[in-house]
Enzyme design. Structure first.
Site, PDB file in Angstrom:
ATOM      1  N   LYS A  40      12.809   5.440   4.162  1.00 55.07           N
ATOM      2  CA  LYS A  40      11.850   6.548   4.101  1.00 55.07           C
ATOM      3  C   LYS A  40      12.533   7.731   4.771  1.00 55.07           C
ATOM      4  O   LYS A  40      13.608   7.578   5.363  1.00 55.07           O
ATOM      5  CB  LYS A  40      10.552   6.195   4.823  1.00 55.07           C
ATOM      6  CG  LYS A  40      10.763   5.569   6.224  1.00 55.07           C
ATOM      7  CD  LYS A  40       9.469   5.149   6.905  1.00 55.07           C
ATOM      8  CE  LYS A  40       8.869   3.883   6.356  1.00 55.07           C
ATOM      9  NZ  LYS A  40       7.552   4.093   5.766  1.00 55.07           N
ATOM     10  N   ARG A  41      11.937   8.929   4.678  1.00 52.82           N
ATOM     11  CA  ARG A  41      12.515  10.049   5.388  1.00 52.82           C
ATOM     12  C   ARG A  41      12.668   9.697   6.873  1.00 52.82           C
ATOM     13  O   ARG A  41      11.853   8.966   7.435  1.00 52.82           O
ATOM     14  CB  ARG A  41      11.638  11.292   5.229  1.00 52.82           C
ATOM     15  CG  ARG A  41      11.683  11.873   3.828  1.00 52.82           C
ATOM     16  CD  ARG A  41      13.090  12.312   3.438  1.00 52.82           C
ATOM     17  NE  ARG A  41      13.520  13.431   4.220  1.00 52.82           N
ATOM     18  CZ  ARG A  41      13.566  14.681   3.777  1.00 52.82           C
ATOM     19  NH1 ARG A  41      13.239  14.953   2.523  1.00 52.82           N
ATOM     20  NH2 ARG A  41      13.980  15.663   4.550  1.00 52.82           N
ATOM     21  N   THR A  86       3.528   5.370   0.748  1.00 53.95           N
ATOM     22  CA  THR A  86       3.522   4.738  -0.570  1.00 53.95           C
ATOM     23  C   THR A  86       4.678   3.749  -0.684  1.00 53.95           C
ATOM     24  O   THR A  86       4.621   2.834  -1.511  1.00 53.95           O
ATOM     25  CB  THR A  86       3.646   5.778  -1.705  1.00 53.95           C
ATOM     26  OG1 THR A  86       4.732   6.665  -1.395  1.00 53.95           O
ATOM     27  CG2 THR A  86       2.360   6.578  -1.857  1.00 53.95           C
TER      28      THR A  86
HETATM   29  C1  PLP Z   1       8.199   5.963  -2.188  1.00 53.43           C
HETATM   30  C2  PLP Z   1       9.228   6.902  -1.729  1.00 53.43           C
HETATM   31  C3  PLP Z   1       9.053   7.631  -0.553  1.00 53.43           C
HETATM   32  C4  PLP Z   1       7.837   7.467   0.342  1.00 53.43           C
HETATM   33  O1  PLP Z   1       8.110   6.474   1.295  1.00 53.43           O
HETATM   34  P1  PLP Z   1       7.205   6.302   2.606  1.00 53.43           P
HETATM   35  O2  PLP Z   1       7.688   5.015   3.171  1.00 53.43           O
HETATM   36  O3  PLP Z   1       5.798   6.202   2.113  1.00 53.43           O
HETATM   37  O4  PLP Z   1       7.459   7.451   3.475  1.00 53.43           O
HETATM   38  C5  PLP Z   1      10.051   8.504  -0.158  1.00 53.43           C
HETATM   39  N1  PLP Z   1      11.167   8.656  -0.873  1.00 53.43           N
HETATM   40  C6  PLP Z   1      11.379   7.967  -2.004  1.00 53.43           C
HETATM   41  C7  PLP Z   1      12.653   8.163  -2.743  1.00 53.43           C
HETATM   42  C8  PLP Z   1      10.424   7.069  -2.478  1.00 53.43           C
HETATM   43  O5  PLP Z   1      10.656   6.406  -3.618  1.00 53.43           O
END
Ligand code: PLP
Length: 834
Positions: A568-569, A676
């Protein structure tokens, strides 16, 4: 446009587009593939680059999509029903080919046809660059949503920006993030269609003038502006096997054709032409800040260009069909604002209706208030957008006047409701007072919308209790929740074909468009033969992930280890540092010989840091340094591996989530609006270790507390803890934490780089640490131990993995979109036979 000559064909007959539909079988598709490969692209069998084969097959698929796209457009037009428009600064589409092929239902035919030509579909798929027009969750959500809208046959058009440079490419050099520009359009983009006939003109700068029109009404003109053109590019968005193909319309900024040559004397012609660049800069690059506002002029220009071009487009279409009769406009149109980024649309719709189409203020406000809906994505104060009044006066003077007028009406409403309550008026005003005034964009969005929603149950509640409580007191009926979801086409059927096949052969394929069917898998969790198949597929996906990463990462990964993943970020609230503290704790245990019943783990962490976010970049360096020490310690060996996965993006996640055993969702409670990534992992059978934050809460509700590894403070406890948070005492009281902190503080992971982690350590030990990382250390470590206990019983682990997939039905974006439609948009689905 004066200089834009429009030539017209005199008498086109309908036959001009009458063609038999293109064949969807292997023979027809490969025929077109060959045609594009050899004629359009000019290649032959000597060409060994997969890029051209990717392009040729994409052109053949795109043709088939365009047929359905035009048909869908005409169906939607002829039915003349209500339409919705999803306005978003980000659409993180990722790759398009494999998704298009699956949704058109030609995946087998295409794969076989290519195979006969000696080509491997997967290699062509991998040749496609990601359309990285987003930062993270918010942008990916928009992409999942338009997929679901098309699949549900809903007439929804996405509006966004066509950034020349998408999310930067992340390289890791000496453990540190280096950003490389992502010129994703360099080799062309076969998925878009340029629509010069819908160019719109966007105004910036200048001043306003009042005059009286022929009917004696006061009219305001916005004059002496510096204009920019917005060119639309349409990307077809296919629904799943339903012949619906919706539109994503992305705007590119361009110089006006009559850019001001008069301002320059003849000698400065080149100078004048160079001016073009300032216009085209507007959509040059995506701002790489996730959950962080930025305040740059160029960003405001981007936001206004999106809002103005999209609204002008919709209004021009309306006027083309209905003339200037707007009496039914609100019945037939709805705008969903993806966060505050496009919220200037509230003021822009007022401007267009009042200044351009001559509606009364009152009438225009009614229309605005009945058509705008706002989705909030974050509670973090640093993400709440504010624009300084002087900046807005300079760039968008007419919009600023309108915002002040909206605010005056609103302040009257507030003082009627709460007479004499000056503090409340100041709190609720769109204008933040101070030495410099600011426009609070979130407030503009709330005041101008009939619906305000959060993105998970907890988040929507916190909005009502905290950030927006005054507005909730005033208009409780506006507030609602729409828990996020992800599309099961990309995030299960597409990315995990082996598991999809097993699921379909067990419960049928209804789950692909109605994910609640996955609940039918539940009884199979107790079937040992099914568990064996399930486990085998997870193992296969883990091996695939290793094969992909082994070379790049240069570490020996064992497919039998537990794959423990956090991608994630990189952000302090997401607490990658807590994850690292656990890894260091495991390392410390190995070094101490405390390895009874050891469970081998491979911890994978990936994500981009905003280039200006120093702390996040330092966290990346920490992960890499710890990885270096651990992976090169022979005493550690296979018992523990740690790797940083560079350049995390949508296409990477498609390979990572099917091969994950344990999903890390460990944000400080109350800070992650929804998440997500957590849903993608769950669908693919990962178990979650997580806090009671965002959608984690609902994930746990769905799967049952016994099938979720919960730890940490609740959101309410987080709030209550700040006042007396004492991290130093936590360290003193916990010998494991003491040793972990000691290893960090003595420079064990930065022997030749003294002091580089001091900032991270200081923030961990600060009583002001907003993320309360050390408060959750003990709970996290103990819960990880429970994870290991379960891992030692593969049958139980697999059982729980199956139950997680089986309980993930709620987290389909089809369910989310059905709720948006039921409660907010109220659109009728449109199909050929509706
Ligand atoms: C799903 C997704 C995110 C969101 O990730 P979180 O764990 O909810 O912050 C961010 N970047 C990409 C490339 C994703 O596919």
């Amino acid at each position: 446009m004066s200089s834009h000559k429009v030539f017209r064909i005199s008498h086109p007959k309908p036959d001009i587009t009458l063609l038999p539909m293109l064949g969807m079988d292997k023979e027809h598709i490969t025929h077109d593939f060959k045609h594009y490969y050899s004629h359009r692209l000019g290649r032959d069998e000597h060409c060994r680059s997969p890029e051209y084969a990717y392009k040729a097959i994409s052109l053949a698929i795109s043709d088939r999509m365009v047929e359905r796209w035009k048909r869908t457009y005409n169906l939607q037009r002829n039915q003349d029903g209500k339409n919705a428009f999803y306005l978003s600064m980000e659409f993180l589409l990722g790759r398009r080919l494999s998704n298009a092929v699956m949704n058109l239902g030609v995946d087998n035919e295409v794969a076989k046809g290519l195979y006969d030509l000696g080509l491997v579909m997967e290699e062509l798929v991998d040749a496609e660059p990601d359309a990285g027009l987003g930062n993270g969750g918010l942008g990916r959500l928009a992409a999942c949503f338009i997929d679901s809208c098309a699949t549900l046959n809903l007439p929804v058009t996405g509006y966004g920006l066509r950034y020349e440079y998408g999310m930067f490419i992340q390289e890791i050099v000496n453990g540190e993030q280096v950003e490389k520009p992502d010129h994703w359009l360099r080799n062309g983009n076969v998925w878009e269609i340029e629509r010069p006939e819908y160019i719109t003109r966007i105004k910036f700068g200048g001043r306003t003038e009042t005059h009286i029109d022929e009917n004696g009404h006061k009219r305001i003109c916005w004059v002496d502006t510096r204009d920019v053109l917005a060119m639309p590019y349409d990307t077809p968005v296919p629904g799943y096997k339903n012949d619906t193909v919706n539109t994503l319309r992305l705007w590119k900024a361009m110089a006006t054709e009559d850019f001001n040559l008069q301002e320059f004397n003849a000698g400065d012609y080149a100078e004048a032409v160079a001016q073009k660049n300032t216009a085209e800069n507007i959509t040059m690059v995506l701002y790489p800040n996730d959950a962080n506002e930025n305040g740059k002029v160029l960003r405001l220009q981007q936001q206004y260009l999106l809002a103005s071009a999209s609204l002008q487009d919709v209004l021009a279409h309306w006027v083309g069909r209905h003339g200037r009769d707007f009496s039914k406009f609100a019945e037939k149109n709805c705008f969903q604002l993806n966060d505050t980024h496009p919220s200037i649309a509230v003021a822009e719709l007022m401007r267009l209706l009042v200044d351009i189409y001559g509606l009364s203020w009152k009438n225009a406000w009614q229309i605005t208030l009945q058509t705008m809906a706002y989705t909030n994505h974050t509670l973090l104060p640093e993400a709440l957008e504010k624009w300084s009044v002087p900046l807005m006066r300079q760039l968008l003077p007419r919009l600023l006047d309108i915002i002040f007028a909206i605010n005056a009406d609103f302040m009257a409403e507030v003082s009627a409701r709460w007479p004499g309550d000056k503090p409340r008026q100041a709190r609720m005003s769109i204008i933040e007072e101070g030495s410099v005034q600011y426009v609070r964009m979130a407030y503009l969005a709330i005041i101008g919308s009939f619906s305000v929603n959060g993105v998970a149950a907890l988040h929507s509640d916190l909005l009502k209790q905290g950030l927006f409580q005054d507005f909730y007191a005033l208009w409780p009926e506006k507030f609602n929740n729409k828990t996020n979801g992800v599309t099961p086409r990309r995030w299960l059927a597409g990315c995990n074909p082996e598991l999809a096949k097993l699921i379909t052969s067990t419960i049928g394929d209804g789950w692909i468009t109605d994910l609640s069917h996955l609940a039918k898998l539940k009884p199979y969790a107790d079937d040992p033969a099914f568990r064996a198949q399930w486990r085998q597929i997870k193992q296969f996906n883990k091996q695939k992930l290793i094969d992909l990463k082994q070379q790049e990462l240069q570490i020996d990964i064992d497919a039998d280890a537990m794959f423990d993943v956090q991608v994630k970020r990189i952000h302090e609230y997401k607490r990658q540092v807590l994850n690292i503290l656990h890894v260091i704790h495991l390392y410390d245990r190995i070094k101490r010989g405390d390895t009874q019943n050891w469970v081998a783990r491979c911890v994978l962490i990936g994500g981009k840091a905003a280039p200006g976010y120093a702390m996040a970049k330092r966290i990346i360096k920490l992960i890499n340094n710890v990885a270096n020490v651990i992976n090169n310690d022979v005493q550690v060996g296979k018992q523990l591996k740690l790797a940083f996965l560079p350049n995390y993006r949508a296409s990477a996640m498609e390979k990572i989530c099917p091969g994950t055993d344990l999903s890390e969702q460990i944000s400080t409670a109350g800070k992650e609006a929804s998440g997500t990534g957590n849903m993608k992992f769950m669908m693919n059978g990962a178990l979650t270790i997580g806090t009671l934050d965002g959608a984690n809460i609902e994930i746990r509700d769905e799967v049952g507390a016994e099938n979720f590894f919960l730890f940490g403070l609740t959101a309410a406890e987080v709030e209550a803890t700040h006042a007396h948070y004492n991290p130093r005492r936590l360290i003193q009281q916990d010998s494991d934490l003491q040793r972990v902190m000691h290893l960090l503080e003595c420079g064990h992971f930065n022997q030749f780089e003294p002091g580089i982690f001091d900032d991270i350590l200081a923030s961990l030990k600060s009583p002001q640490d907003p993320w309360l990382t050390l408060a959750d250390f003990r709970g996290y470590i103990d819960t990880q131990k429970r994870v290991e206990q379960l891992w030692r019983d593969p049958e139980q682990w697999t059982r729980m993995s199956i139950l997680n997939t089986a309980a993930s039905g709620k987290f389909s974006s089809d369910r989310t979109i059905a709720e948006y439609n039921r409660d907010i948009w109220k659109l009728a689905p449109i199909t050929a036979d509706s």
